[in-house]
Design an enzyme around this catalytic site. Structure first.
Site, PDB file in Angstrom:
ATOM      1  CG  PHE A  19      22.375  36.416  -5.328  1.00 43.09           C
ATOM      2  CD1 PHE A  19      21.681  36.594  -6.958  1.00 43.09           C
ATOM      3  CD2 PHE A  19      23.295  36.796  -6.104  1.00 43.09           C
ATOM      4  CE1 PHE A  19      21.361  37.468  -7.585  1.00 43.09           C
ATOM      5  CE2 PHE A  19      23.329  38.685  -7.757  1.00 43.09           C
ATOM      6  CZ  PHE A  19      22.493  38.624  -7.915  1.00 43.09           C
TER       7      PHE A  19
ATOM      8  CG  ASN B  30      12.851  37.428  -4.035  1.00 43.89           C
ATOM      9  OD1 ASN B  30      14.033  37.280  -4.242  1.00 43.89           O
ATOM     10  ND2 ASN B  30      12.826  38.667  -5.120  1.00 43.89           N
TER      11      ASN B  30
ATOM     12  CE  LYS C  37      16.344  40.748 -13.517  1.00 42.92           C
ATOM     13  NZ  LYS C  37      15.116  39.855 -13.442  1.00 42.92           N
TER      14      LYS C  37
ATOM     15  CG  ASN D 294      16.312  42.123 -10.158  1.00 46.21           C
ATOM     16  OD1 ASN D 294      15.091  41.435  -9.730  1.00 46.21           O
ATOM     17  ND2 ASN D 294      17.113  42.324 -10.593  1.00 46.21           N
TER      18      ASN D 294
ATOM     19  CG  ASN E 199      20.609  40.923 -11.732  1.00 40.29           C
ATOM     20  OD1 ASN E 199      20.493  41.896 -11.890  1.00 40.29           O
ATOM     21  ND2 ASN E 199      20.091  39.662 -11.052  1.00 40.29           N
TER      22      ASN E 199
ATOM     23  CG  ASN F   4      16.604  40.303  -1.364  1.00 40.28           C
ATOM     24  OD1 ASN F   4      16.895  41.421  -0.763  1.00 40.28           O
ATOM     25  ND2 ASN F   4      16.228  39.463  -2.764  1.00 40.28           N
ATOM     26  CB  THR F   5      23.706  40.227  -3.145  1.00 40.35           C
ATOM     27  OG1 THR F   5      22.958  40.125  -3.614  1.00 40.35           O
ATOM     28  CG2 THR F   5      25.289  40.355  -3.528  1.00 40.35           C
TER      29      THR F   5
ATOM     30  CB  SER G 224      19.571  40.478  -7.312  1.00 37.53           C
ATOM     31  OG  SER G 224      18.826  40.126  -8.023  1.00 37.53           O
TER      32      SER G 224
HETATM   33  C1  LIG Z   1      11.281  34.817  -6.159  1.00 39.65           C
HETATM   34  C2  LIG Z   1      11.400  35.195  -7.082  1.00 39.65           C
HETATM   35  C3  LIG Z   1      13.304  35.578  -6.975  1.00 39.65           C
HETATM   36  C4  LIG Z   1      14.100  36.265  -8.026  1.00 39.65           C
HETATM   37  N1  LIG Z   1      15.600  35.986  -8.212  1.00 39.65           N
HETATM   38  C5  LIG Z   1      15.862  36.348  -9.511  1.00 39.65           C
HETATM   39  C6  LIG Z   1      17.080  36.663  -9.573  1.00 39.65           C
HETATM   40  O1  LIG Z   1      18.180  35.446  -8.719  1.00 39.65           O
HETATM   41  N2  LIG Z   1      17.534  36.889 -10.903  1.00 39.65           N
HETATM   42  C7  LIG Z   1      17.121  38.323 -11.270  1.00 39.65           C
HETATM   43  O2  LIG Z   1      17.708  38.574 -11.512  1.00 39.65           O
HETATM   44  N3  LIG Z   1      15.820  38.887 -11.168  1.00 39.65           N
HETATM   45  C8  LIG Z   1      14.965  37.878  -9.814  1.00 39.65           C
HETATM   46  N4  LIG Z   1      13.915  37.805  -9.635  1.00 39.65           N
HETATM   47  C9  LIG Z   1      13.217  39.038 -10.607  1.00 39.65           C
HETATM   48  C10 LIG Z   1      12.509  38.192 -11.269  1.00 39.65           C
HETATM   49  O3  LIG Z   1      13.118  38.066 -12.084  1.00 39.65           O
HETATM   50  C11 LIG Z   1      11.360  39.963 -12.038  1.00 39.65           C
HETATM   51  O4  LIG Z   1      12.727  40.762 -12.842  1.00 39.65           O
HETATM   52  C12 LIG Z   1      10.526  40.193 -10.843  1.00 39.65           C
HETATM   53  O5  LIG Z   1      10.394  39.703 -10.481  1.00 39.65           O
HETATM   54  C13 LIG Z   1       9.775  40.911 -11.859  1.00 39.65           C
HETATM   55  O6  LIG Z   1       8.889  40.223 -12.538  1.00 39.65           O
HETATM   56  P1  LIG Z   1       7.164  39.941 -11.824  1.00 39.65           P
HETATM   57  O7  LIG Z   1       6.632  40.384 -11.732  1.00 39.65           O
HETATM   58  O8  LIG Z   1       6.589  38.643 -13.039  1.00 39.65           O
HETATM   59  O9  LIG Z   1       7.492  38.607 -11.325  1.00 39.65           O
HETATM   60  C14 LIG Z   1      13.330  37.185  -8.860  1.00 39.65           C
HETATM   61  C15 LIG Z   1      11.499  37.213  -8.571  1.00 39.65           C
HETATM   62  C16 LIG Z   1      11.297  36.644  -7.362  1.00 39.65           C
HETATM   63  C17 LIG Z   1      10.193  37.241  -7.568  1.00 39.65           C
END
Ligand SMILES: Cc1cc2nc3c(=O)[nH]c(=O)nc-3n(C[C@H](O)[C@H](O)[C@H](O)COP(=O)(O)O)c2cc1C
Length: 385
Positions: A141, A137, A242, A273, A199, A204-205, A202
């Site tokens: 944000f 993804n 995080k 993350n 956080n 993507n920022t 991420s």
């Molecule tokens: C579509 C998507 C959007 C996410 N958006 C955020 C976010 O806004 N903030 C954040 O801290 N992590 C975000 N994450 C990361 C998840 O919280 C998690 O740390 C990561 O996906 C690993 O866990 P998983 O393998 O169970 O998905 C996002 C993950 C996905 C797949």
């Protein structure tokens, strides 16, 4: 003709009622064989929106059976009926907390939320890696902003029976001084969140992950801890950091050193993350899309990272383990590596609500068969402090 119409009505009506009942009950086989294959045909962001809609309108039955006692955990003075939480990013705007709680999650982390509303990146920005059980993804944000999200969290926080709610704080893309956005988040949500997350991970920022560098992190956390400590609330919310999985051993050590200092001591670390790395064995077509990779390909990377942080902090800072958790065994491995709680996102997107109940059932069985009475007893048992 009338008879035929009646037959068709009964068949269609009966099938719809049966399907509705199976969805409502969270029937594992029905989700596996019908619901999830259907959602895989949709564009991933549409599918995400549909899932949030279903949770928002509580289209799934409340879990009636209480969680097994072995899964109960107390951390930061909060009671978790089970250690399986929903990771940030699914319910970014805090629309579906109650429905997610009904699904059986032990806690729900909303966000990331930014001070001002922002659109995030342009679509497409989510990709399914079906052959790898992963997602990429680059939402960037997309947030309705503090004000809108605050109203919803406040409503939820006032309910008698509610989830443990974490609020994950992000920064606006164009804010030059990041600390200002995190401090604003602490002030806004400090009174109503059960815990807060900084956080800085991420992908993507632009520039966000740079905040994990030693000097920047120390400066940022000092200011955020100070803001948290100055809140005039009856109970100060725990503050969690995080982090990303893409860190060298030296960078991990730097982070551990910073968060152990008195003035920037956090109460917990969320590991981790999404990753910007691309393991060489990925099979899916869209594996080269830009963004953060999650799910199965992240699982072992994340578990290793948990073990490292447990060791580097001497087990003194509780860890929430996240990355590729899709079974009780996956959760157990993260707990043994040093996690006191776990979270998931991608396996929920691939398997739907039944995955939560299955993980809890399996984890309870695994704990008991290994002689553990509680999660706390197993934390860090495969790690050396
Ligand atoms: C579509 C998507 C959007 C996410 N958006 C955020 C976010 O806004 N903030 C954040 O801290 N992590 C975000 N994450 C990361 C998840 O919280 C998690 O740390 C990561 O996906 C690993 O866990 P998983 O393998 O169970 O998905 C996002 C993950 C996905 C797949």
């Amino acid at each position: 003709m009338k008879q035929l119409t009646a037959m068709v009505t009964i068949t269609v009506g009966g099938t719809a009622a049966f399907a509705g009942l199976c969805i409502w009950n969270g029937n594992e086989n029905f989700y596996r064989d019908y619901v999830m294959p259907f959602t895989k045909r949709l564009d991933p962001e549409t599918s995400h929106r549909l899932a949030v809609f279903a949770m928002k309108h509580c289209l799934i039955r409340k879990q009636l059976k209480p969680d097994p006692e072995s899964l109960a955990t107390k951390l930061w003075g909060l009671n978790f009926s089970n250690p399986v939480g929903l990771a940030a990013g699914f319910d970014k705007q805090a629309e579906a907390i109650q429905g997610l709680h009904r699904t059986g999650f032990g806690f729900v982390e909303i966000g990331s939320v930014t001070p001002e509303p922002q659109e995030g990146n342009t679509s497409p920005r989510v990709f399914r890696l079906n052959e790898d059980a992963g997602l990429i993804n680059r939402y960037g944000f997309n947030s309705e902003g503090h004000e809108a999200v605050y109203g919803r969290v406040k409503l939820e926080s006032e309910k008698q029976e509610r989830a443990v709610i974490g609020v994950n704080l992000g920064k606006n893309k164009l804010t030059p001084v990041a600390a200002e956005d995190y401090v604003a988040g602490v002030k806004k949500f400090g009174e109503i969140a059960d815990y807060l997350v900084i956080n800085v991970s991420s992908p993507n920022t632009p520039g966000l992950r740079g905040l994990q560098q030693k000097a920047e992190l120390e400066n940022l956390i000092t200011l955020v801890v100070e803001a948290r400590n100055n809140l005039s609330v009856s109970k100060l919310p725990p503050l969690l950091l995080k982090i990303a999985p893409d860190l060298s051993q030296e960078e991990k050590k730097d982070i551990a050193d910073v968060v152990l200092k008195d003035k920037c001591r956090v109460d917990g670390i969320i590991v981790c993350n999404t990753t910007i790395s691309r393991p060489s064995d990925l099979k899916s077509e869209c594996k080269s899309e830009a963004g953060g990779l999650s799910g199965q390909p992240l699982k072992d990377i994340s578990t290793r990272c948990i073990r490292d942080f447990y060791r580097l902090t001497g087990g003194r800072i509780p860890i929430i383990g996240v990355g590729g958790v899709a079974s009780g065994q996956d959760a157990y491995e993260k707990i043994l590596a040093g996690a006191s709680l776990v979270q998931l996102y991608t396996s929920f997107a691939f398997q739907g609500p039944p995955v939560v109940r299955r993980i809890k059932r399996e984890l309870d069985e695994i704990l008991r068969s290994n002689g553990y009475q509680s999660i706390a007893e197993a934390v860090g048992k495969s790690s050396t402090k």
